[in-house]
Design an enzyme around this catalytic site. Sequence first.
Site, mmCIF file in Angstrom:
data_model
loop_
_atom_site.group_PDB
_atom_site.id
_atom_site.type_symbol
_atom_site.label_atom_id
_atom_site.label_comp_id
_atom_site.label_asym_id
_atom_site.label_seq_id
_atom_site.Cartn_x
_atom_site.Cartn_y
_atom_site.Cartn_z
ATOM 1 N N ASP A 1 0.869 -1.175 0.000
ATOM 2 C CA ASP A 1 0.000 0.000 0.000
ATOM 3 C C ASP A 1 0.904 1.223 0.000
ATOM 4 O O ASP A 1 1.945 1.236 0.656
ATOM 5 C CB ASP A 1 -0.906 0.015 1.238
ATOM 6 C CG ASP A 1 -1.989 -1.054 1.191
ATOM 7 O OD1 ASP A 1 -2.383 -1.449 0.081
ATOM 8 O OD2 ASP A 1 -2.445 -1.482 2.262
ATOM 9 N N ASP B 1 -7.356 -1.263 -4.123
ATOM 10 C CA ASP B 1 -8.324 -0.867 -3.093
ATOM 11 C C ASP B 1 -9.305 0.172 -3.633
ATOM 12 O O ASP B 1 -10.490 0.152 -3.298
ATOM 13 C CB ASP B 1 -7.608 -0.305 -1.862
ATOM 14 C CG ASP B 1 -6.732 -1.328 -1.163
ATOM 15 O OD1 ASP B 1 -7.029 -2.525 -1.244
ATOM 16 O OD2 ASP B 1 -5.727 -0.915 -0.542
#
Length: 164
Positions: A126, A144
Site C-alpha cells: 500500500d 483498493d
Amino acid sequence: MINSREIKNKIFKRENFYYLITIVFIFVLDRYSKSHIINNFSDDVYYINDFLNFDLIWNTGIGFGLLSSNSILFYNLISGLIASVIIFLIIFAFKSDKFDKVNFSVIIGGAIGNFYDRISFNAVPDFIDFHYGSLHWFTFNLADIFITLGIIAFILKGFFIRNT
C-alpha cells in the site's frame, strides 16, 4: 437441468469477454503501479502535495490493514477466505445483469491484484497516503480504489434502483 453446452454458451458470451478485459486491465494497472513504487521507492516518504504522500507499507491484513496479524496460520486462513470470495464474485458475475457485471469486474480486478500480492510477497504493498495535517486516512493502493468504487456502485444502485 442445465447441460454443459448451456453453461459454456453462458460463460463464453461475447459480452463476458469485455468484462474479462476490464478485469485484466485493472489487474495490469494495479501491478504496474505497485511495481513502480516497489522498484523506485526508498525509505523516504514522497510528498506529492499538502494532502497526498506516497509511503510504501506492507499490509498483511485485509483492506485498509484490518485483521493484520503476525500469525502464519491466520494469514493463510484470511488468504483462503479471500480466494473463496473471489471465486464467489466470479460466479455471481456470470449470473448478473450488465450493470452488476461491470461492478463485479471492477471489484474482481482489484481483488485479484491484491490477492496476487498476498501470494507473491506475503503482504500487499500500500502506498497512497491521503492526509490533512497530522490526520491520515488508511494507506491504500489502486486495487483498493477499484474494489471500493465497485462496492459504492452497488450501494448506490441499492438506493436508487429498485427491482419491481
